[in-house]
Enzyme design. Sequence first.
Site, short mmCIF file in Angstrom:
data_model
loop_
_atom_site.label_atom_id
_atom_site.label_comp_id
_atom_site.label_asym_id
_atom_site.label_seq_id
_atom_site.Cartn_x
_atom_site.Cartn_y
_atom_site.Cartn_z
N ILE A 501 -17.79 24.65 -63.26
CA ILE A 501 -17.73 24.02 -61.95
C ILE A 501 -16.36 23.46 -61.62
O ILE A 501 -16.16 22.85 -60.58
CB ILE A 501 -18.78 22.89 -61.82
CG1 ILE A 501 -18.69 21.94 -63.01
CG2 ILE A 501 -20.19 23.46 -61.69
CD1 ILE A 501 -19.59 20.74 -62.90
N GLY A 502 -15.43 23.62 -62.53
CA GLY A 502 -14.11 23.11 -62.23
C GLY A 502 -13.12 23.63 -63.24
O GLY A 502 -13.47 23.98 -64.37
N GLY A 505 -5.49 21.96 -65.05
CA GLY A 505 -4.48 22.01 -66.09
C GLY A 505 -5.03 21.64 -67.45
O GLY A 505 -4.51 22.09 -68.48
N LYS A 523 -16.55 18.62 -70.12
CA LYS A 523 -15.14 18.88 -69.86
C LYS A 523 -14.51 19.36 -71.16
O LYS A 523 -14.48 18.63 -72.14
CB LYS A 523 -14.50 17.57 -69.39
CG LYS A 523 -13.02 17.60 -69.16
CD LYS A 523 -12.62 16.31 -68.47
CE LYS A 523 -11.24 15.83 -68.84
NZ LYS A 523 -10.97 14.49 -68.34
N ASP A 621 -5.06 6.38 -62.18
CA ASP A 621 -5.11 7.67 -61.52
C ASP A 621 -6.23 7.70 -60.49
O ASP A 621 -7.07 8.58 -60.49
CB ASP A 621 -5.27 8.79 -62.55
CG ASP A 621 -4.86 10.15 -61.99
OD1 ASP A 621 -4.23 10.18 -60.91
OD2 ASP A 621 -5.17 11.18 -62.62
#
Length: 841
Positions: A501-502, A505, A523, A621
Amino acid sequence: MEFLRSQKKILCISFLLHFSSLFFPSASYTLPDYYFINCGSTSTLRTYRRNFTGDQNSGNNVLFSRDGSSSASDQTLPADQLYQTARIFTKSSFYELDLDQDATYVLRLHFFPFPSLGNLANARFHVSASKFSLLSNFNVQNGGAFPLVEEFLMRIAAGKLKIQFKPDGEERSFAFVNAIEVFLAPPELVQDAALPRVTRQGSGENYNGVLDFPLRVVHRINVGGGNVTRETDTLLRYWVPDDVYLLFPNTAKNKIYSDEIKYPSGGATRFNAPDSVYNTAKEMNINGRSTSNNFNISWRFEVRKGVPHLVRLHFCDIVSQTTNEFFRFNLYIYGRFSSEVYPWGFISQLAAPFYIDFVVDSDDSGFMNVSVGPNSQSQFKTAILNGVEIMEVLGDKAPDSGDGDASRKRVFIVVGSCLGGLVLVALVFACVFLRLKKRKLKTVEALDWRLVRFQGGSSDSRTTVRTSVTGSPFADLNLGLRIPLSGILFATKQFDPKLMIGQGGFGKVYKGTLRNGTKVAIKRSEAGHGQGLAEFHTEIKVLSKIRHQHLVSLIGYCDERDEMILVYEFMENGTLREHLYGGDETACQFSWDERLQICSDAAKGIHYLHTGSSGTIIHRDIKSTNILLDDKYVAKVADFGLSRSGHRDQTHVSTEVKGSFGYLDPEYFRCLQLTQKSDVYSFGVVLLEVLCARLAVDPGLPREQVNLADWGLLWQRKGQLENIVDPCLVGKINPNSLRKFGETVEKCLQECGADRPNMVDVLWDLEYCRKLQHSTVPQQPYEDTTTEVSWGLPMPALQRLPSQSLSVDEDDSIHGSFTVAGSSQLNASEVFSQLSMDEAR
Ligand SMILES: *[C@@H]1O[C@H](CO)[C@@H](O)[C@H](O)[C@H]1NC(C)=O
Ligand SMILES: *[C@@H]1O[C@H](CO)[C@@H](O)[C@H](O)[C@H]1NC(C)=O
Ligand SMILES: *[C@@H]1O[C@H](CO)[C@@H](O)[C@H](O)[C@H]1NC(C)=O
Ligand SMILES: *[C@@H]1O[C@H](CO)[C@@H](O)[C@H](O)[C@H]1NC(C)=O
Ligand SMILES: *[C@@H]1O[C@H](CO)[C@@H](O)[C@H](O)[C@H]1NC(C)=O
Ligand SMILES: *[C@@H]1O[C@H](CO)[C@@H](O)[C@H](O)[C@H]1NC(C)=O
Ligand SMILES: CC(=O)N[C@H]1CO[C@H](CO)[C@@H](O)[C@@H]1O
């Protein structure tokens, strides 16, 4: 879901140092049915909600050495039937049980010395299990009317567990036991994470690996309440009242809460302690909470001298009236360690329990003092405590006093970068690196691989990262969160590309389903071009210790075979950014009110990071792709890979670079330092993005429009922000709300960090914008007032409005509180008249 790290950014990491507590959601745990053993008996006995199987007929799962063992019983005893039988060992013997998983277990031994056992003075023995000595030279004192239950928590490997009983050397000595319990503990019961340590000098380095040793329960106390018996406790424990431990009885009074105790995820669970512990507390014995009382409530607990103890303090705010946001108090251990307890920071709900763990080295007095007292910053000058558990860490020693400089340096920095396409970015880099060079960064002990690559150096710096951490790089990691690679492969169907889904970098993000059915986002950083190992560790550490309803939770991680995989709660509705762009001009995906709600939720998450009880954490961030939405569109802040705690004392880590282009605090380029106010700046950019539905940096636009922050400020200063709002919102935003919003954005985007508001002020402003959006008040009459009320003005306490309230404070000076009716029982004119009234006083 997307954890996109912009390519155009500069980053830097250092490890987090301090945390105070951690929480995990209760898995679907139920109290197991085995092993509950009725020693010296042939019959199964139903007691304490469990069947205690007689050890003589319990089948092959329970074995004991019969040589030298005998059973004894005494049915004349009035005590529980469980204690009418015992097994006696006259030589070294054991019980052997089969355990089917590597896990943390509760092990309990029951001793009830009845006369027909023999001469009890002779019963002197050792008990050990799984290579650890649990009891040595143990002797049950005569004449107890109550059975003695020794409880241990220990991590045990799957396979055979041998519980060894060894009579003391002498001739007639023997060992005995009346009942044994060994059962799987709930996973959240004790977390094997770094815990703050209270040493003989005060606070010390974190204590790692509390489960490397067995824990022996020494005290288990229901503060402010009565006995909680094994029959009613969720894990068959016994909790005793605190009164005999209280040092000055007239300092405290019992508080009893009769409504329901809530267990929202993120807090403690019923297995940590039952309702009956959390619904009672001791609070300061004062009438009315706002008076300036100044004393402590102190308890004193008998403990073994000079050994570490796991001290767990249970809290549940049952004293605040409407919100616990204004309530803080102090906690002292031995008078040499103090810490602020801020319930709202743990869980922003009343009557929602949480606990804090410490490892405390006992001194030579044989006692441990614990106190709570009022905090000067708190609006309510009281303090509470609901429960205490003290467990001795068996087999570990407190470091000798005098050993002062054990503080090995554990901070290190990684500076890294990813080079993007923009020439502008390249210039920024050049500038930054020149500065770094000039400063001769001696403090940089490890380099991220990206930096090395950027400079054209070798590529094996991952090893550098590994070795630069003192000891094992995993020493601080929470092993309880480790998920085997097989579990990950199962969840992602061998990293099925269809589940991706993603991608960015750092590697790839997959949607997956764990074996137990939990939906997760996985992830996976790819070696060579993934996130650095340091970032990986940081994210695990930060996330495993913070739980908040507006922060994305970490569910687990996997570091098998050099994988760097993080498993998060799945956020059904993806990133905020996805929902902002691409809608058509007539129908918005989110109304203005919904957008404000999302911003306000995210602000709560960031506010918690900045002020929560884990200390100050700077996200570093903040951007629209790091704000995620769950299935109910509740916003949560994600991606803590770059966060770090903002401890003032570590001045040497102030040379750091990071942030996403377009969101990065401009002040950073002057002082090379990121602060909480940098997050406020980034959040200001997010606010603009939400308003205008365009990228923070869009190189495709004319020059003056490329940077959204500049573009937005330009229009805000002209007073014509409405010219750049999302086309689908045109005409749908109340002008007052928009004006207030514009002002908020402008404050967040101030050039100078000191001029920017705190997150709590931003939060207040956003709530206020929502309020204005709901009201139909004409613009004119309030033009001035709105700018005045925004923040910063001393405002006397005003608590008479019914709903949610937010504190308005700046730079530690509390101005009292101002209450905004979030759910519009009040209309704006009423709010304003309240305000002017109060300002006039
Ligand atoms: C499933 O397992 C994960 C990870 O072990 C855990 O965090 C989660 O609470 C579990 N969910 C359920 C419903 O048991
Ligand atoms: C425990 O014993 C009762 C009867 O004494 C029986 O009905 C029940 O099924 C037993 N439970 C278990 C889990 O063995
Ligand atoms: C708790 O139990 C003990 C022992 O049974 C008893 O002496 C004591 O009075 C009880 N305390 C309360 C508050 O019920
Ligand atoms: C603990 O409390 C007792 C009683 O007040 C006191 O005598 C003792 O000094 C305290 N110990 C410490 C280390 O503060
Ligand atoms: C509470 O106890 C701590 C630690 O002993 C001490 O430093 C503090 O001054 C006490 N506070 C009050 C108000 O007595
Ligand atoms: C707001 O409340 C005041 C007093 O209750 C009332 O007079 C006024 O009409 C209300 N205004 C609006 C816009 O509802
Ligand atoms: C736009 C979008 O993805 N919406 C989803 C948000 O989550 C709910 C609940 O899972 C879905 O039904 C929506 O389709």
